[in-house]
Design a protein around this motif. Structure first.
Motif, short mmCIF file in Angstrom:
data_model
loop_
_atom_site.label_atom_id
_atom_site.label_comp_id
_atom_site.label_asym_id
_atom_site.label_seq_id
_atom_site.Cartn_x
_atom_site.Cartn_y
_atom_site.Cartn_z
N ASP A 18 0.82 -1.21 0.00
CA ASP A 18 0.00 0.00 0.00
C ASP A 18 0.85 1.26 0.00
O ASP A 18 0.63 2.20 0.78
N GLU A 19 1.84 1.29 -0.87
CA GLU A 19 2.69 2.47 -0.99
C GLU A 19 3.28 2.52 -2.39
O GLU A 19 3.44 1.50 -3.06
N VAL A 20 3.59 3.73 -2.83
CA VAL A 20 4.20 3.92 -4.14
C VAL A 20 5.61 3.35 -4.11
O VAL A 20 6.36 3.56 -3.15
N THR A 21 5.98 2.60 -5.15
CA THR A 21 7.32 2.04 -5.23
C THR A 21 7.93 2.39 -6.59
O THR A 21 7.22 2.56 -7.59
N THR A 22 9.22 2.52 -6.62
CA THR A 22 9.93 2.83 -7.86
C THR A 22 10.53 1.56 -8.45
O THR A 22 10.74 0.56 -7.76
N PHE A 23 10.79 1.61 -9.75
CA PHE A 23 11.52 0.51 -10.38
C PHE A 23 12.29 1.05 -11.58
O PHE A 23 12.03 2.16 -12.06
#
Length: 201
Positions: free
Chosen positions: A146-151
């Motif tokens: 439930d959180e924004v993640t980068t890739f």
């Protein structure tokens, strides 16, 4: 930075995107549901249209549609491939479109490179340009938590979003959720869940 990154790989991306979604019936169902929601109500903008493949698909579904992209190279390819359609260079954060003039907006993986603090500007611009009752169809990579993640996207830094967080951000801009679709990644995709939100002003 994002425009320059896509300019550099425009030809390769156009070849990649030509048939990449043909095998995903849930995606076609989302585009059809969106088209059914906005058909005959006015113009539709494909924002972040790339080489124009989805713009052309929406046109084939009976929509009065045009494409906008930040990358001049992508717009050149789109105009070459689909000379009967209109394509413009532009930013989703500052659209050269009158207030309340659009029946619909497609933003298919077009916001994945947008830093979270800038995304509310995009939703505000969607609301400004949509007529009352207008719809947005948004496609993205979903976050597992439930959180924004980068890739590390092949082109430039990208973000995965929880759909509930996008829903809340859209609601703050005056867009309510109509429905959503989840699907798992296909064989030739990154191993991330895919999310689609249909929103209405």
């Amino acid at each position: 930075m994002t425009a320059a990154a896509y300019d550099a790989i425009a030809d390769q991306y156009a070849e990649f995107a030509r048939e990449i979604w043909d095998e995903y019936p849930l995606d076609r169902a989302a585009w059809t549901a969106f088209a059914d929601s906005v058909r005959g109500r006015g113009p539709v903008a494909d924002l972040g249209c790339g080489p124009g493949h989805l713009t052309a698909h929406l046109n084939n579904l009976g929509l009065d549609v045009f494409g906008v992209d930040l990358s001049p190279a992508m717009i050149t390819l789109a105009r070459q491939a689909h000379p009967n359609l209109r394509f413009e260079v532009g930013s989703m954060a500052a659209l050269d479109i009158p207030d309340a003039s659009l029946a619909g907006i497609l933003t298919w993986y077009s916001t994945i490179h947008t830093p979270p603090e800038e995304l509310p500007e995009y939703f505000a611009e969607f609301t400004r340009t949509l007529a009352p009752g207008g719809h947005v169809l948004l496609g993205c990579f979903e976050a597992e938590k439930d959180e924004v993640t980068t890739f590390d996207h092949k082109v430039t830094k990208a973000y995965r979003w929880p759909l509930d967080e996008l829903k809340a951000m859209a609601a703050a801009a005056g867009l309510r959720e109509v429905g959503r679709i989840h699907r798992e990644a296909g064989e030739n995709e990154r191993p991330f869940r895919q999310g689609r939100l249909l929103l209405r002003k």
